[in-house]
Design a protein around this motif. Structure first.
Motif, PDB file in Angstrom:
ATOM      1  N   ARG A   1      35.940  10.676   3.818  1.00  0.00           N
ATOM      2  CA  ARG A   1      34.995  11.920   3.717  1.00  0.00           C
ATOM      3  C   ARG A   1      34.912  12.162   2.285  1.00  0.00           C
ATOM      4  NH1 ARG A   1      36.248  17.726   2.915  1.00  0.00           N
ATOM      5  NH2 ARG A   1      34.929  18.838   4.390  1.00  0.00           N
ATOM      6  N   GLN A   2      33.185  12.342   2.219  1.00  0.00           N
ATOM      7  CA  GLN A   2      32.888  12.919   0.647  1.00  0.00           C
ATOM      8  C   GLN A   2      31.709  13.888   0.910  1.00  0.00           C
ATOM      9  OE1 GLN A   2      29.907  10.196  -1.019  1.00  0.00           O
ATOM     10  NE2 GLN A   2      29.400   9.078   0.793  1.00  0.00           N
ATOM     11  N   VAL A   3      31.905  14.652  -0.205  1.00  0.00           N
ATOM     12  CA  VAL A   3      31.109  15.917   0.077  1.00  0.00           C
ATOM     13  C   VAL A   3      30.084  16.011  -1.233  1.00  0.00           C
ATOM     14  CG1 VAL A   3      30.783  18.479   0.167  1.00  0.00           C
ATOM     15  CG2 VAL A   3      32.732  17.092   1.338  1.00  0.00           C
ATOM     16  N   GLU A   4      28.761  15.853  -1.036  1.00  0.00           N
ATOM     17  CA  GLU A   4      27.916  15.440  -2.410  1.00  0.00           C
ATOM     18  C   GLU A   4      26.728  16.237  -1.922  1.00  0.00           C
ATOM     19  OE1 GLU A   4      28.754  14.496  -5.286  1.00  0.00           O
ATOM     20  OE2 GLU A   4      30.752  13.664  -4.604  1.00  0.00           O
ATOM     21  N   GLU A   5      25.951  16.505  -3.036  1.00  0.00           N
ATOM     22  CA  GLU A   5      24.705  17.010  -2.883  1.00  0.00           C
ATOM     23  C   GLU A   5      23.559  16.057  -2.391  1.00  0.00           C
ATOM     24  OE1 GLU A   5      22.231  19.290  -5.956  1.00  0.00           O
ATOM     25  OE2 GLU A   5      23.480  20.844  -4.911  1.00  0.00           O
ATOM     26  N   GLU A   6      22.807  16.592  -1.429  1.00  0.00           N
ATOM     27  CA  GLU A   6      21.862  15.526  -0.851  1.00  0.00           C
ATOM     28  C   GLU A   6      20.334  16.111  -0.998  1.00  0.00           C
ATOM     29  OE1 GLU A   6      22.261  13.403   3.195  1.00  0.00           O
ATOM     30  OE2 GLU A   6      24.033  13.196   2.131  1.00  0.00           O
ATOM     31  N   GLY A   7      19.278  15.286  -0.977  1.00  0.00           N
ATOM     32  CA  GLY A   7      17.877  15.724  -0.746  1.00  0.00           C
ATOM     33  C   GLY A   7      17.199  14.703   0.048  1.00  0.00           C
ATOM     34  N   CYS A   8      15.957  15.020   0.265  1.00  0.00           N
ATOM     35  CA  CYS A   8      15.028  14.257   1.040  1.00  0.00           C
ATOM     36  C   CYS A   8      13.579  14.412   0.835  1.00  0.00           C
ATOM     37  CB  CYS A   8      15.314  14.643   2.468  1.00  0.00           C
ATOM     38  SG  CYS A   8      14.500  13.588   3.931  1.00  0.00           S
ATOM     39  N   LEU A   9      13.110  13.183   0.982  1.00  0.00           N
ATOM     40  CA  LEU A   9      11.610  13.153   0.321  1.00  0.00           C
ATOM     41  C   LEU A   9      10.738  14.003   1.330  1.00  0.00           C
ATOM     42  CD1 LEU A   9      11.205   9.534  -0.686  1.00  0.00           C
ATOM     43  CD2 LEU A   9      11.370  11.320  -2.275  1.00  0.00           C
ATOM     44  N   SER A  10      11.275  14.047   2.697  1.00  0.00           N
ATOM     45  CA  SER A  10      10.511  14.915   3.654  1.00  0.00           C
ATOM     46  C   SER A  10      11.004  16.504   3.527  1.00  0.00           C
ATOM     47  CB  SER A  10      10.769  14.337   4.895  1.00  0.00           C
ATOM     48  OG  SER A  10      10.415  12.881   5.146  1.00  0.00           O
TER      49      SER A  10
ATOM     50  N   MET B   1       0.725  -1.027  -0.072  1.00  0.00           N
ATOM     51  CA  MET B   1      -0.065   0.066  -0.224  1.00  0.00           C
ATOM     52  C   MET B   1       0.896   1.414  -0.024  1.00  0.00           C
ATOM     53  SD  MET B   1      -2.978   0.765   2.848  1.00  0.00           S
ATOM     54  CE  MET B   1      -1.850   1.155   4.242  1.00  0.00           C
ATOM     55  N   ILE B   2       0.520   2.192  -0.994  1.00  0.00           N
ATOM     56  CA  ILE B   2       1.318   3.373  -0.830  1.00  0.00           C
ATOM     57  C   ILE B   2       0.928   4.271   0.093  1.00  0.00           C
ATOM     58  CG2 ILE B   2       1.887   5.688  -2.306  1.00  0.00           C
ATOM     59  CD1 ILE B   2       1.346   3.611  -4.718  1.00  0.00           C
ATOM     60  N   ARG B   3       1.813   4.752   0.927  1.00  0.00           N
ATOM     61  CA  ARG B   3       1.423   5.516   2.123  1.00  0.00           C
ATOM     62  C   ARG B   3       2.237   6.951   1.701  1.00  0.00           C
ATOM     63  NH1 ARG B   3       1.607   2.938   7.555  1.00  0.00           N
ATOM     64  NH2 ARG B   3       2.317   0.603   7.171  1.00  0.00           N
ATOM     65  N   GLU B   4       1.386   8.250   2.503  1.00  0.00           N
ATOM     66  CA  GLU B   4       1.700   9.436   2.219  1.00  0.00           C
ATOM     67  C   GLU B   4       3.234   9.790   2.997  1.00  0.00           C
ATOM     68  OE1 GLU B   4       0.270  13.814   2.889  1.00  0.00           O
ATOM     69  OE2 GLU B   4      -1.334  12.157   3.141  1.00  0.00           O
ATOM     70  N   ILE B   5       4.077  10.499   2.058  1.00  0.00           N
ATOM     71  CA  ILE B   5       5.475  10.717   2.734  1.00  0.00           C
ATOM     72  C   ILE B   5       5.057  12.077   3.721  1.00  0.00           C
ATOM     73  CG2 ILE B   5       7.599  11.422   2.432  1.00  0.00           C
ATOM     74  CD1 ILE B   5       7.309   8.783   0.980  1.00  0.00           C
ATOM     75  N   VAL B   6       5.561  11.646   5.139  1.00  0.00           N
ATOM     76  CA  VAL B   6       5.552  12.724   6.042  1.00  0.00           C
ATOM     77  C   VAL B   6       6.699  13.906   5.732  1.00  0.00           C
ATOM     78  CG1 VAL B   6       5.765  13.169   8.457  1.00  0.00           C
ATOM     79  CG2 VAL B   6       4.575  11.189   7.650  1.00  0.00           C
ATOM     80  N   LYS B   7       6.271  15.092   5.714  1.00  0.00           N
ATOM     81  CA  LYS B   7       7.107  16.216   5.633  1.00  0.00           C
ATOM     82  C   LYS B   7       7.367  17.093   6.766  1.00  0.00           C
ATOM     83  CE  LYS B   7       6.343  15.515   1.215  1.00  0.00           C
ATOM     84  NZ  LYS B   7       5.141  15.588   0.663  1.00  0.00           N
ATOM     85  N   TYR B   8       8.630  17.532   6.761  1.00  0.00           N
ATOM     86  CA  TYR B   8       9.100  18.531   7.699  1.00  0.00           C
ATOM     87  C   TYR B   8       8.191  19.685   7.770  1.00  0.00           C
ATOM     88  CZ  TYR B   8      11.896  22.116  10.254  1.00  0.00           C
ATOM     89  OH  TYR B   8      11.952  23.014  10.855  1.00  0.00           O
ATOM     90  N   PRO B   9       7.572  20.035   8.982  1.00  0.00           N
ATOM     91  CA  PRO B   9       8.165  19.952  10.408  1.00  0.00           C
ATOM     92  C   PRO B   9       7.491  18.860  11.281  1.00  0.00           C
ATOM     93  CG  PRO B   9       6.934  21.740  10.376  1.00  0.00           C
ATOM     94  CD  PRO B   9       6.627  21.288   9.157  1.00  0.00           C
ATOM     95  N   ASP B  10       6.996  17.883  10.746  1.00  0.00           N
ATOM     96  CA  ASP B  10       6.204  16.675  11.639  1.00  0.00           C
ATOM     97  C   ASP B  10       7.192  16.376  12.697  1.00  0.00           C
ATOM     98  OD1 ASP B  10       3.799  14.616  10.615  1.00  0.00           O
ATOM     99  OD2 ASP B  10       4.919  14.024  12.250  1.00  0.00           O
TER     100      ASP B  10
END
Ligand code: NI
Length: 170
Positions: free
Chosen positions: A85-94, A1-10
């Motif tokens: 150490r690595q420095v890369e761009e990051e994102g997040c579904l929330s 079942m697909i569930r809704e992704i919780v977003k910041y600031p939850d």
């Protein structure tokens, strides 16, 4: 079942999760839901709090469904070793549309249980190492902007507040 992704600031995203104790059908169903929800959202990793479940569990699939061997379920994961150490761009579904460069270890070793409760160790470099660290942070209630300098983090939080005011942050 697909569930809704919780977003910041939850608040569930900012609380440490509880360890998984029962390896039952319910846990298997949760893992299946997490994969489904992650694929729908086009992510490569998802932590249980991101669908509103405060358990120490995450799924990762860097291949985005192309290679079944890449499907990982980590239950009660801990990082046992990190190096480099690595420095890369990051994102997040929330945190939709927020991206920034995050400093992470280049190589990590993780100890985790599978859905049967079996312990194993996994090693990751590059993107997989980054995914391990990002997802395990989620399980400790840490979001990636918390890994940035105070200045950058404040900039991101201000931007989110602005989007909230105009109703563009959902
Ligand atoms: Ni995330």
């Amino acid at each position: 079942m697909i569930r809704e992704i919780v977003k910041y600031p939850d608040p569930i995203l900012q609380r440490p999760t509880e360890r998984v104790a029962d390896f039952n059908d319910q846990l298997r169903a949760l893992a299946a839901d997490m994969f489904e929800s992650m694929y729908k959202a086009q992510g490569i990793g998802l932590a249980a709090p991101q669908i509103g479940v405060g358990l120490r569990m995450t799924v990762i699939d860097l291949s985005n469904q192309k290679d079944p061997d890449d499907k990982l379920v980590l239950v009660n994961p801990e990082i046992v070793h990190k190096e480099g150490r690595q420095v890369e761009e990051e994102g997040c579904l929330s945190l939709p549309d927020i991206r920034d460069k995050v400093v992470r270890a280049a190589k990590v070793r993780v100890r985790a249980q599978d859905l049967d409760g079996q312990w194993r160790e996994l090693e990751g470099t590059e993107l997989l190492a980054r995914a391990f660290q990002h997802e395990i942070d989620h399980l400790d209630g840490i979001l990636f902007p918390w890994r940035l300098s105070g200045l950058k983090r404040d900039f991101i939080l201000r931007r989110i507040r602005k989007l909230q005011k105009t109703g563009e942050w959902k």
